[in-house]
Design an enzyme around this catalytic site. Structure first.
Site, short mmCIF file in Angstrom:
data_model
loop_
_atom_site.label_atom_id
_atom_site.label_comp_id
_atom_site.label_asym_id
_atom_site.label_seq_id
_atom_site.Cartn_x
_atom_site.Cartn_y
_atom_site.Cartn_z
N LYS A 27 0.93 -1.28 0.02
CA LYS A 27 0.03 0.04 0.07
C LYS A 27 0.90 1.28 0.06
CE LYS A 27 -0.69 0.16 5.04
NZ LYS A 27 -0.12 1.61 5.21
N ASP A 28 1.99 1.02 0.59
CA ASP A 28 3.18 2.31 0.65
C ASP A 28 3.78 2.41 -0.99
OD1 ASP A 28 2.51 3.03 3.10
OD2 ASP A 28 3.93 1.34 3.76
N ARG A 67 -7.50 9.45 3.39
CA ARG A 67 -8.47 8.35 2.91
C ARG A 67 -9.40 8.15 4.08
NH1 ARG A 67 -8.45 3.26 3.66
NH2 ARG A 67 -6.55 3.35 4.28
N ARG A 68 -8.61 7.61 5.28
CA ARG A 68 -9.42 7.13 6.55
C ARG A 68 -10.29 8.34 7.18
NH1 ARG A 68 -4.17 3.92 8.75
NH2 ARG A 68 -4.77 1.82 7.70
N ARG A 105 1.37 10.50 12.90
CA ARG A 105 2.06 9.42 12.35
C ARG A 105 3.16 8.59 13.32
NH1 ARG A 105 5.66 11.53 8.48
NH2 ARG A 105 6.16 9.25 8.17
N ARG A 149 2.20 5.20 17.65
CA ARG A 149 0.82 5.95 17.50
C ARG A 149 0.10 5.15 18.74
NH1 ARG A 149 -1.26 5.93 11.19
NH2 ARG A 149 1.00 6.01 10.41
N CYS A 196 -0.63 9.58 -6.95
CA CYS A 196 -1.51 10.73 -6.68
C CYS A 196 -1.27 11.03 -5.07
CB CYS A 196 -2.88 10.91 -6.89
SG CYS A 196 -3.53 9.15 -6.94
#
Length: 787
Positions: A80-81, A128-129, A146, A152, A239
């Site tokens: 995903k990164d 997005r979240r 982050r 976190r 993007c």
């Protein structure tokens, strides 16, 4: 053989890399696998959201560099990164079986999302979240946070956050599944593309290693990843805006893809759900659906042949309303000046063997910008479709579900010859015309049907063919066209740089070389060229071929420039000042007692009406008050507001206004002069003993830094036109000693002339009238010889 596995140093990254090492060691016991920790940009910058430091790729670049330098053999990342495509020289192995792709909610105290109080604060580093969470609970506040999973969780306790959103895959791999309060379904929160999948990256040349990794592929996961990352590529690949995609295999064997995309602020979001047998096709279908929901309109606008005034009315309106303008090399700067404040400009100009962007990149750029803006103008020289590749851009947009509109432009194939005095058709000479491009994609002579062009009387027009003049002439003559046929080559058609070279077909090549014409240029062949001597008009204007510079106040084009351009001049302007209007000066009591109000500039009039509007006053406040103005232009500005001057002097300067007004005054009358901050004292000196005289500064003519780098060397101009003393002072200060190189200085009137003389310039040409028209007349009178 020994293989080095490169990974980030976080606990989760190390856990993932070790799982890869263990599996490879089990599958290939004859080889040795070792982990090497590599620190990435994303690990070093923890105080900013991902979209501010580069988005996808900040956890990747350093590992890819180590692969290319042969310091590592396998890069292990979270898929995903990863950007949609690996770096040059690198490839991804086919995906192994994925971990749980869902997002989860980790709460500090409460037991469910519904229990959280209004305005509860949830931490996440993903927009997005954030945007999808707000669809579930609009009242939720989001804190951008982050760091690795442990960091976190610690920040949640230290900052007393109500909860976090974290990927299920990371928590499970770290053995922290117990911390999960709730799993979000794929309908509630669409995961990042390929979330839960490990990306295994190797050098393209390492075929054997790639085959080893592919041998452990999970086919269902690999197909799902094709759909999810295919959607990512369709939407722009790397993007930084929110994007999500989750593809899964259904019981009937088909795949189901759910996707989302949002703009940077979340004000616009699109969602799609599609299903079918081919995940790659689903990616395209989902992207089209979302673009249809979100994309603005791309306007393919023909800007005309060069002269900015030849754009269509609709084209100009589109330029003025556009949020983004993507423009070509030959677009006039004056057109871009028409854009609204805040418009984004993107240059994609092309010259022979020097393309800022390939056409494929331009197509993708238009699609991407349509997702950012409501109105994108693709500004193309000439007409959109006439050798403009507008058809390719339109097809690309249509295939991706993006709305577009074509605004045709005046083609240079017709306008260029017309401005050179050559009609492309004329009764008895040419009943039609052929237009072809003279070169192909390899910059060679295009495949032209010279036989068809040579056999009739139609006019033959070749665009973009300056370097092919001799070849074209030879081709036509070989096809039977007489060498005596008239021919013309037009360089920079319809612009102030237009040059025309005429000869017969046999000798046109030599004539062009001698004339040293430059591109862009077009070739016209046919009997109609003989009409140029009678129909030529553009290059016969009285100031054609001459250039002038105007120091100006403010950013807008001056009317003086327009008047000179009407006479054929090539005019540049340089800003040396700007107008700043004062507020709070309008005294109603003083206005009510005034018998006269005096304006000595358009800016004074504008200042009055700005302040009147701000004070919610209308024209009734001027009842019983007379108005005097310095000249015709000030009177016209007054008239635009529905008022007409009672006095305009014959001589348009302060002394003339003062002398004329004295004839109408009595000693008891009140005169209120609304002036500039640097206005002179001439009116006070002229009227002080004849009335009760007051003056108020209503605007400031402030200096602006003159950027001489944006204009030509001063010695190249045929004249510098000074329209007021302050402009002359500022320009001379900026120019320094260069003024000695100028051919001619023009002055609008006595005050400006006096300023020039104080600065040592004795040989200026003063206008007979203190108007722009007077300056133009002075230029026309003095265009030959020395002043």
């Amino acid at each position: 053989m020994k293989y080095i596995i490169g990974t980030r140093g976080s606990k989760l990254a190390m856990t993932q890399a070790d799982s890869v090492r263990v599996r490879l060691a089990e599958a290939y016991p004859d080889h040795e696998f070792e982990i090497r920790v590599i620190r990435t940009t994303g690990d070093q910058i923890l105080n900013k959201p991902l979209h501010e430091i580069g988005g996808k790729g900040v956890f990747v670049r350093e590992i890819e560099e180590e692969l290319l330098n042969h310091k590592a053999d396998i890069g292990v990342h979270s898929m995903k990164d990863m950007p949609s495509c690996p770096g040059p020289g690198l490839v991804f192995a086919r995906a192994w079986k994925r971990e749980d792709p869902r997002d989860t909610l980790v709460l500090r105290e409460k037991m469910s999302l519904e229990e959280l109080p209004e305005g509860a604060v949830i931490g996440t580093g993903s927009r997005r979240r954030e945007f999808q969470l707000k669809r579930l609970r609009p009242d939720i506040q989001v804190a951008m946070i982050r760091g690795n999973v442990d960091t976190r969780l610690r920040k949640m306790e230290e900052q007393r956050l109500d909860g976090l959103i974290l990927a299920a895959a990371g928590l499970k791999r770290l053995g922290l599944e117990r911390r999960i309060t709730r799993y979000f379904s794929g309908e509630e929160m669409i995961p990042a593309p390929a979330q839960g999948v490990l990306a295994l990256e190797v050098r393209r040349e390492d075929k054997e290693l790639l085959a080893m990794l592919d041998g452990l592929c999970d086919e269902e996961t690999a197909r799902a990843v094709e759909g999810e990352r295919g959607f990512l590529r369709e939407m722009g690949g790397d993007c930084h805006v929110p994007v999500g995609a989750y593809c899964r295999k259904m019981e009937d064997g088909r795949f189901f893809l759910r996707a989302m995309f949002g703009n940077e602020t979340g004000s616009r979001q699109g969602y799609a759900a599609v299903w079918g047998h081919d995940p790659k096709a689903l990616a395209k279908e989902a992207a089209v659906n979302i673009r249809r929901q979100m994309a603005g309109t791309v306007y393919l606008v023909g800007a005309g042949p060069g002269d900015p005034k030849l754009i269509t009315v609709k084209g100009l309106r589109t330029v003025r309303e556009a949020d983004c303008i993507v423009y070509d090399r030959l677009i006039a700067a004056e057109l871009l000046e028409e854009a609204k404040p805040g418009c984004e400009f993107i240059y994609v100009g092309k010259e022979s063997s020097n393309h800022t962007m390939a056409q494929e990149q331009i197509n993708a750029l238009l699609a991407r910008k349509s997702m950012e803006y409501r109105k994108v103008a693709r500004l193309k020289g000439g007409d959109v479709y006439v050798f403009g590749r507008g058809g390719e851009e339109g097809l690309y947009l249509a295939e991706r579900g993006i709305s577009f509109e074509v605004i045709p432009g005046v083609t240079s194939a017709v306008a260029g010859p017309a401005f050179a005095g050559i009609p492309v058709t004329h009764r008895g000479m040419a009943g039609g015309f052929h237009v072809v491009t003279a070169h192909n994609q390899r910059d060679k002579l295009a495949e032209i049907d010279f036989q068809a062009m040579a056999k009739g009387k139609d006019t033959c027009i070749f665009l973009m063919g300056l370097s092919k003049v001799k070849e074209i002439a030879a081709g036509l003559m070989d096809a039977g066209m007489p060498g005596s046929t008239e021919a013309a080559v037009i360089s920079w058609a319809t612009t102030k740089k237009q040059k025309v070279c005429t000869s017969d077909l046999e000798h046109i090549g030599e004539a062009v070389a001698e004339a040293r014409l430059v591109s862009p240029a077009m070739i016209v062949v046919g009997q109609v060229v003989s009409l140029r001597d009678k129909l030529g008009f553009f290059d016969r204007k009285p100031l054609f071929g001459r250039s002038y510079l105007i120091p100006k106040i403010g950013r807008n084009r001056t009317r003086l420039r327009e008047l000179l351009e009407e006479k054929g001049a090539d005019v540049d302007e340089i800003q040396v000042g700007e107008i700043n209007y004062r507020t709070g000066w309008l005294d109603i009591e003083k206005l009510g007692k005034a018998d006269w109000i005096l304006f000595t500039s358009k800016n004074g009039v504008e200042a009055f009406f700005r302040e009147a509007e701000r004070s919610r006053l209308d024209l009734r406040v001027l009842a019983g008050c007379k108005i005097g103005v310095i000249g015709k232009k000030t009177a016209e500005e007054l008239g635009s507001h529905g008022l007409y001057a009672d006095l305009t002097p014959k001589e348009f300067h302060s002394e003339g206004l003062g002398r004329e007004l004295r004839k109408h005054l009595t000693s008891g009358e009140r005169v209120w002069y609304l002036k500039a901050g640097n206005g002179g004292e001439q009116l006070r000196e002229e009227l002080g003993d004849a009335c009760r005289f007051e003056e108020t500064v209503v605007y400031e003519n402030r200096e602006a830094a003159a950027d001489l780098g944006k204009v030509r060397p001063l010695g190249e101009y045929d004249g510098i036109l000074m329209t007021c003393a302050s402009s002359a002072e500022r320009f001379l200060d900026a120019a320094g000693e260069q003024w000695g190189e100028w051919k001619r200085i023009y002055s609008i009137g006595p005050k400006t002339t006096a300023c020039l003389r104080r600065r040592g310039i004795e040989r200026s040409v003063e206008a007979g009238k203190c108007t722009y028209e007077g300056v133009v007349e002075a230029v026309l009178r003095g265009k030959e010889g020395d002043p």
